[in-house]
Scaffold this motif. Structure first.
Motif, PDB file in Angstrom:
ATOM      1  N   ASN A 135       0.833  -1.199   0.000  1.00  0.00           N
ATOM      2  CA  ASN A 135       0.000   0.000   0.000  1.00  0.00           C
ATOM      3  C   ASN A 135       0.870   1.252   0.000  1.00  0.00           C
ATOM      4  N   SER A 136       1.918   1.201   0.796  1.00  0.00           N
ATOM      5  CA  SER A 136       2.819   2.351   0.874  1.00  0.00           C
ATOM      6  C   SER A 136       3.539   2.546  -0.468  1.00  0.00           C
ATOM      7  N   GLU A 137       3.947   1.424  -1.103  1.00  0.00           N
ATOM      8  CA  GLU A 137       4.614   1.537  -2.405  1.00  0.00           C
ATOM      9  C   GLU A 137       3.661   2.096  -3.456  1.00  0.00           C
ATOM     10  N   LEU A 138       2.394   1.645  -3.403  1.00  0.00           N
ATOM     11  CA  LEU A 138       1.398   2.151  -4.355  1.00  0.00           C
ATOM     12  C   LEU A 138       1.129   3.639  -4.134  1.00  0.00           C
ATOM     13  N   ALA A 139       1.093   4.030  -2.851  1.00  0.00           N
ATOM     14  CA  ALA A 139       0.863   5.455  -2.543  1.00  0.00           C
ATOM     15  C   ALA A 139       1.980   6.308  -3.112  1.00  0.00           C
TER      16      ALA A 139
END
Lengths: 369, 216
Positions: A135-139
């Motif tokens: 999720n953090s990478e996608l953000a």
């Protein structure tokens, strides 16, 4: 085994051992149990009937009818304090006027279950961690995409403005020399350049909103004047489409503080959509109302309406149907941008619609800004 | 670094862990996070300290293994509360794969180690507990990490660790292997001399020193 040791063992089994023990009379009424049994059941089973405790025998009360003496362990289910059933291996001893019922758990089953729970818990935590990480990478990727979009829109805005200006100047200079066909093509070129410019502006708005940088320039204005101007601007377009566009204002002149250009942008969007989606002969009414705290502007049309499943995401940037619900020559982002503009004014925007009857878009903003 | 974990906070957290009160633990951790506590401080002075204490209570038969499992499970969930802060840090072009060897089910320590890598700007890929050797080899081959971290908490898994290190060393001769975990309190550190480029980290400080060495 010495008698003393048997006594000790008997006492231990009846008071402390992890064994399920019940003594019941021949009619199935429980006369005694040990502490482990009471703990597992969550209550003292004294005077209960055995079929109150065993999930397997809910209708029979006579113990001898339920089971004869069973020489080997047999699996039965009992109710427990958790509300969940527990399977124990039971042995029943027929002592004539009394029954002795002994139940034990299988240590291998217990250990397997414990291992399974630990593994499940571990897996759940590992997956949750992975989810947070992804999720953090996608953000971060999303942020990069927004930055790219913003940069591209920003870089495209100036050249598109220059194209529009030059096209206008050249049209004036060359108008006498243009054939009818050339003039038509020139007009199409200008309209498409304008369309491109509007899309670029929408993208710029979206990138500012996504970055939390949408800023408002407040000034005072007469909301009635603003509506009159806006309706007048759309009058020709409405008449060309065979629509009746009217405005209803309250008698009092309401002065509000708002970002005028942004509110105009919202009105342009709502009126543009209404004209686009209302068939010839239809009506569009723009109405202003106010109470002590808010003013509300509604744009009501007699158009095709919007189905309830589409209404839910109509103000969403990523709505699948945003293009269908907007004017054809647009990015389809207008309603989502409008929603953010109204939210920035501490207001709200909503829609009521009936398919084939029409839609009413409304927004309200506080008066005391 | 001055710790924000007072003795009062620590005692309260440990008490709630032992009581299995997940809600109270969450509230306390969320409060600390909203007060911008340093993640290292939280990991070292609250989670690690509490779980080391609880581990000792279990070893000395003061609490049952069920209580210890519940406390571990709650602490694992507390890590989830930290992740929005942890993963938002800027990344370096470095990665570590962390796993528990086969049959090792104690994953809290190794998951925290993965998080320390993230905190240092590395990509900390965590494979979880009881990682089969074949899966581990495939993952290392895919991710090509700068460090492979292997954890054991129970000493009787030491043989599995040795076997894992032996195979990994053979398959990936140049890979930096990090080993650690509570099992090493009972021995086994000679693994670092038996195999080349195998390093032992006794705690967070050791771990961060090794991370810095690998960055240079």
């Amino acid at each position: 085994m010495p008698v003393d040791m048997l006594d000790i063992l008997r006492k231990y089994v009846f008071t402390e051992a992890s064994l399920f023990l019940l003594i019941c009379s021949s009619n199935g009424r429980i006369t005694d149990s040990n502490p482990y049994t009471k703990q597992l059941l969550g209550f003292d089973p004294l005077n209960y009937k055995i079929n109150d405790l065993f999930l397997d025998f809910t209708h029979v009360v006579e113990p001898r009818k339920i089971f004869k003496e069973i020489p080997e362990d047999k699996l039965f289910n009992i109710k427990t304090f958790t509300g969940l059933p527990q399977s124990l291996y039971f042995r029943f001893f027929d002592l004539g006027s009394l029954f002795l019922i002994v139940g034990r758990s299988d240590p291998r089953e217990q250990e397997n279950m414990r291992k399974e729970i630990i593994e499940l818990n571990n897996n759940l935590n590992s997956l949750t961690r992975q989810l947070h990480k992804q999720n953090s990478e996608l953000a971060k990727l999303n942020k990069l995409k927004d930055q790219f979009l913003s940069m591209a829109a920003h870089d495209l805005r100036n050249p598109s403005g220059v194209i529009l200006n030059i096209a206008e100047i050249l049209k004036e200079n060359l108008s006498a020399q243009l054939t009818e066909e050339d003039a038509y093509l020139w007009d199409r070129m200008q309209k498409n350049a304008l369309f491109m410019s509007q899309i670029i502006n929408d993208f710029l708005d979206v990138s500012l909103i996504q970055a939390g940088q949408l800023s408002l320039r407040y000034s005072s204005c007469s909301i009635a004047d603003l509506l009159r101007d806006n309706v007048r601007q759309h009058q020709i377009m409405a008449e060309t489409s065979g629509l009746k566009l009217s405005l209803e204002l309250p008698p009092e002149n309401i002065i509000i503080s708002c970002d005028i250009s942004k509110i105009e942008q919202v009105l342009n969007n709502l009126l543009g959509n209404a004209i686009e989606h209302t068939e010839k002969g239809g009506d569009i009414l723009v109405k202003l109302t106010a109470d002590a705290e808010h003013l509300t502007i509604t744009v009501r049309d007699t158009g095709m309406g919007i189905s309830p499943d589409k209404i839910k995401e109509i103000f969403d940037f990523y709505s699948k149907d945003r293009k269908k619900l907007s004017v054809k020559k647009s990015s389809g982002l207008g309603l989502a941008i409008s929603q953010k503009i109204i939210a920035a004014h501490q207001g709200k925007i909503w829609v009521e619609s009936v398919v084939d009857k029409g839609s009413t878009f409304s927004f309200s903003i506080p008066l005391n800004k | 670094m001055v710790s924000k974990i007072s003795e009062e906070i620590f005692t309260s957290f440990q008490k709630d862990l032992l009581a299995g009160d997940r809600r109270q633990c969450s509230m306390l951790v969320e409060k600390l996070l909203s007060g911008k506590i340093d993640v290292r401080d939280l990991y070292l002075n609250l989670f690690q300290r509490a779980m080391y204490n609880i581990g000792r209570l279990w070893e000395y038969n003061k609490i049952s293994v069920a209580v210890e499992h519940l406390a571990t499970s709650i602490t694992l969930q507390m890590l989830n509360l930290v992740y929005p802060v942890l993963f938002s840090a800027e990344k370096k072009n470095k990665s570590a794969v962390i796993a528990c060897v086969a049959n090792e089910y104690h994953q809290l320590g190794s998951q925290m180690v993965s998080d320390i890598f993230e905190l240092n700007g590395w990509n900390g890929y965590y494979l979880g507990s009881n990682t089969p050797l074949d899966d581990l080899l495939k993952y290392v081959d895919t991710k090509k990490p700068d460090i492979l971290g292997l954890s054991i908490a129970i000493y009787f898994n030491m043989q599995n660790l040795w076997k894992t290190v032996e195979v990994v060393r053979r398959e990936f001769p140049g890979l930096f292997i990090l080993v650690g975990g509570q099992a090493f309190l009972w021995g086994g550190r000679e693994i670092t001399t038996e195999f080349s480029d195998v390093h032992y980290a006794a705690g967070f400080e050791d771990l961060e020193n090794l991370i810095r060495q690998q960055e240079n």
